[in-house]
Design a protein around this motif. Structure first.
Motif, short mmCIF file in Angstrom:
data_model
loop_
_atom_site.label_atom_id
_atom_site.label_comp_id
_atom_site.label_asym_id
_atom_site.label_seq_id
_atom_site.Cartn_x
_atom_site.Cartn_y
_atom_site.Cartn_z
N GLY A 1 -8.53 6.91 0.62
CA GLY A 1 -8.70 5.49 0.95
C GLY A 1 -9.69 5.32 2.09
O GLY A 1 -10.57 4.45 2.05
N ARG B 1 -5.88 -8.46 1.15
CA ARG B 1 -7.30 -8.61 0.85
C ARG B 1 -7.70 -10.07 1.02
O ARG B 1 -6.97 -10.98 0.65
N TYR C 1 0.86 -1.18 0.00
CA TYR C 1 0.00 0.00 0.00
C TYR C 1 0.90 1.24 0.00
O TYR C 1 1.64 1.47 0.95
N SER D 1 -13.52 3.76 1.91
CA SER D 1 -13.82 2.66 2.81
C SER D 1 -15.08 2.95 3.63
O SER D 1 -15.94 2.08 3.81
N ARG E 1 -6.19 -2.95 4.68
CA ARG E 1 -5.81 -2.07 3.56
C ARG E 1 -4.38 -1.55 3.67
O ARG E 1 -3.62 -1.58 2.70
N ASN F 1 -10.04 -7.80 5.16
CA ASN F 1 -9.05 -6.96 4.50
C ASN F 1 -8.21 -6.20 5.53
O ASN F 1 -8.65 -5.93 6.65
N ASP G 1 -9.05 -3.25 9.37
CA ASP G 1 -10.51 -3.36 9.33
C ASP G 1 -11.00 -4.19 10.51
O ASP G 1 -11.74 -5.18 10.36
#
Length: 776
Positions: A42, A687, A34, A46, A682, A680, A670
């Motif tokens: 982002g 993922r 990332y 989300s 991020r 996920n 998450d």
């Protein structure tokens, strides 16, 4: 079990369906670095996806405009980062919005749901699927004959709790656990009930996270809390952030980091993983930066020590400052040291006697990099050192936090603006829980005052903490477990032993907002008692009530719900505690019912019983509330010497043995504590995968592992016992050699109950000794 008349109608009209056992086959695991700024677009995308998934198109935005507001708003039930002091109207973050929306879901779990699904069936569901069913709506009791939860009235539930507690031959056969979401007023009533019953068995989530911080700061400074406030962060010349994944665990810290960088402050991140918050950010309420996609750096130096190497790094910095002081006396604040501290000469001698080779070896950081960090510290007039569980969840967590204080004392970074120690607490009121009496080792002065104010005779013997409670349940010495919020069965270490211990109980009681694993891992008898969420209006006889919380920088402020309760059968946490207390203590002189009519009455009693809460009701209604006095901030030290005390602990050996790795458990982005919003992560580029182990590429190559290869993970406890996990996948990551990481609660099984710190009794969840091999 009978059903009361007012609960005869079902609260669950949704079509019942079994959730999928796992993600669809086309959702293959993926890993890609990332490179975007933390937060920014982002986070905005989300949040939009999350609000869409939860169908919170109206309530979600409405909550965003009311969260963390000083006038009639509610406090975010997520992290304990303090509210903005400059009148910011969007003092929010991605994870806070998710947490609130998750609580405000329109889904409901009522009697029809439990009639359709047995406990055995639900035990096979994923933890995401359990919580995703929605809000609990009425009290439920476990029926062993049918293996289902069945509805009961509140009176029946309280009577069961009361009969069971009154029937114990020793009050210490009950243990009362607290999650960090419990407000101050409920916290005070909860500990009062336990102590009036006659026990100090008050384990809490601090026993698993910042217990080491509290003990260390108390030993060094005479206070168990940090001394800084948000203004200190805004005026510091240097910020040192150790063992913190700020973008996920305290996202609003990103604002402070970005502002610090803009004003020219130095920002040093210390973490085995270089997290997203240690690179750059776009703070979403900086609308121009969002529009122009203009990120701000959040770090001027990143150091990657090995797991557990922080103490050696800190001592190396201190050693460098002391060496420089030989030719530059201004490197030390000798006036401060001589006037306010003790033990300096012994500490100086220990630093001098520790060779640089040992400091490099134990920290995993080169001398050059340590000296660079030391120069940042030396050149700053005012420094704040902040830390989280990456520092505290080790065998030597107390010693490491005391080493932080040692470093601060060398240059007088205490008792003045822009300087001091700053632990980053996790849950929104975990610090307030301890302040308001949740402590299995209470101070005699606190008990004396409680006895005088509340006319009770509190027990004087120390009670059980989290690890002690689990062991006592195993031995049959604790037969009643009450969980006030949280998800104890998943949060605790050594998952199979914890579950077996809970199942030995005569009665388990869980006060919750949503269905979770701890409702399925229960005693012979079990109750689910559903409570109001922080976003909901709390109607009592005296009107809509407010509750208070204390953030990680000792600010206390009010929180008022905005939403209609998820069910008319929900009770507030104070009301549930009062109901249990009256049933268990029918002759109690405590006016439980009177307290619940108006929480101001609880606060009036707290003002008399708790140091720092004087004039509570008036002060908590001031703009932004009030700050609890911190004596060490005023250079008053309640230590045996009356001074700040340098410590001289030996450096621990944290270098893994050949063939082994030091594994630290952590949360994904998450996720909030044991609540998982998706598979996920991020910011780490993951993922559709949680059952993974992050490894250094060379360590993977040495074991013949490629990305997503299945592995067999084995931990070895200090007592020689082993625990294993299969079905996990190896993922390469930028980690020091000999280090590994993975997600909790899935990896809690690897942390043995015996592997708790001898300094703090905390489970050592950030330093698990493991071997990783290709799956057979």
């Amino acid at each position: 079990m009978s059903v009361s008349d007012d609960q005869s109608a079902s609260d669950d009209t949704r079509e019942q369906r079994e959730p999928p056992a796992g993600p669809p086959p086309d959702r293959a695991p993926a890993s890609r670095p990332y490179h975007h700024p933390a937060a920014g677009w982002g986070a905005a995308k989300s949040v939009a996806r999350f609000l869409t998934r939860e169908k919170a198109f109206v309530d979600g935005p409405r909550a965003i405009m009311r969260m963390n507001h000083e006038n009639g708003g509610f406090d975010c039930p997520g992290c304990a980062w303090p509210d903005d002091t400059k009148g910011l109207h969007l003092d929010i973050c991605e994870n806070g919005i998710k947490h609130v929306t998750w609580e405000m879901t329109g889904k409901r779990v009522g009697r029809d749901f439990f009639a359709a699904h047995s406990v055995t069936e639900l035990s096979g569901w994923s933890d995401f699927a359990l919580e995703d069913q929605g809000r609990l709506t009425e009290p439920m009791a476990y029926d062993p004959e049918s293996d289902h939860y069945v509805p009961v009235s509140w009176k029946e539930a309280f009577d069961l709790v009361g009969r069971t507690l009154r029937g114990l031959d020793d009050p210490d056969r009950a243990s009362f656990y607290t999650s960090g979401r419990l407000g101050n007023e409920a916290t005070f009533l909860y500990q009062l009930m336990a102590r009036e019953l006659g026990t100090n068995n008050l384990p809490d989530c601090s026993n698993m996270c910042h217990e080491a911080s509290g003990r260390a700061l108390t030993a060094s400074l005479g206070t168990g809390k940090g001394t800084v406030d948000l203004k200190d962060w805004e005026t510091a010349d240097a910020l040192f952030v150790l063992g913190v994944n700020a973008a996920s665990n305290a996202p609003r810290m990103l604002t402070a980091l970005a502002e610090a960088y803009r004003r020219g402050a130095q920002i040093v991140h210390v973490n085995p993983l270089v997290e997203a918050a240690a690179r750059r950010t776009i703070v979403p309420h900086d609308f121009l930066d969002m529009a122009l996609y203009k990120p701000t750096r959040t770090s001027t130096l990143n150091l990657q020590p090995r797991v557990g190497g922080d103490m050696a790094l800190l001592r190396g910095m201190a050693k460098a400052v002391l060496e420089q002081s030989v030719t530059d006396p201004k490197a030390l604040d000798r006036e401060f040291i001589d006037r306010y501290t003790t033990g300096f000469d012994a500490y100086r001698a220990q630093c001098e006697a520790t060779p640089w080779e040992e400091l490099e070896h134990q920290s995993g950081v080169s001398r050059e990099q340590i000296l660079r960090a030391a120069r940042v510290y030396r050149d700053a007039d005012r420094s704040v050192v902040s830390w989280c569980l990456g520092v505290s969840q080790h065998e030597h967590g107390v010693d490491t936090v005391r080493e932080i204080v040692n470093l601060l004392l060398l240059r007088g970074n205490l008792g003045r603006e822009g300087a001091g120690p700053s632990p980053v607490r996790g849950h929104s009121n975990v610090q307030g829980n301890r302040t308001c009496g949740i402590d299995h080792r209470p101070e005699p002065e606190f008990l004396d005052r409680l006895a005088e104010v509340c006319s009770i005779r509190p027990p004087r013997e120390h009670g059980l903490d989290t690890v002690g409670t689990i062991r006592a349940m195993e031995r049959g010495e604790v037969s009643v477990f009450v969980g006030m919020g949280g998800n104890f069965s998943l949060a605790a270490p050594d998952t199979p032993r914890t579950w077996a211990a809970l199942r030995r109980c005569e009665l388990t009681v869980q006060v919750s907002t949503k269905l979770n694993r701890s409702h399925l891992v229960h005693g012979r008898r079990a109750l689910i008692l559903p409570c109001l969420g922080r976003t909901e209006k709390d109607h009592q006889r005296g009107g809509v009530q407010s509750t208070s919380v204390e953030d990680s920088m000792s600010m206390v402020h009010l929180s008022v719900g905005m939403k209609r309760p998820a069910s008319p059968h929900l009770l507030s946490e104070p009301a549930i505690i009062a109901g249990m207390a009256r049933a268990a203590l029918p002759d109690s002189p405590t006016p439980w019912e009177w307290y619940i009519e108006d929480y101001d009455r609880i606060r009036d009693t707290m003002a008399k019983a708790l140091d720092g809460f004087e004039d509570f009701n008036r002060r908590v209604r001031l703009p932004l509330g009030f700050r609890i006095r911190q004596p060490a901030r005023e250079l008053v030290f309640h230590t045996p010497s009356g001074r700040a005390e340098f410590s001289t602990a030996a450096l621990p050996d944290v270098v893994p043995e050949p063939g082994t790795l030091a594994l630290g458990t952590m949360r994904s982005h998450d996720q909030w504590n044991t609540t998982v919003y998706s598979d996920n992560d991020r910011y780490r580029g993951i993922r559709n995968l949680r059952t993974l182990v992050f490894m250094n590429r060379d360590d993977m190559r040495e074991r013949g592992l490629a990305e997503f290869d299945p592995v067999h993970i084995t931990s070895t406890a200090r007592d020689g016992s082993t625990r294993s996990l299969d079905g996990f996948l190896a993922v390469p990551y930028e980690l020091p050699r000999g280090c590994a990481a993975g997600y909790m609660p899935e990896m809690n099984v690897l942390c043995a109950l015996s592997d708790h710190s001898t300094q703090s009794d905390q489970p050592i969840m950030k330093h698990v000794k493991v071997t990783v091999e290709p799956a057979g």
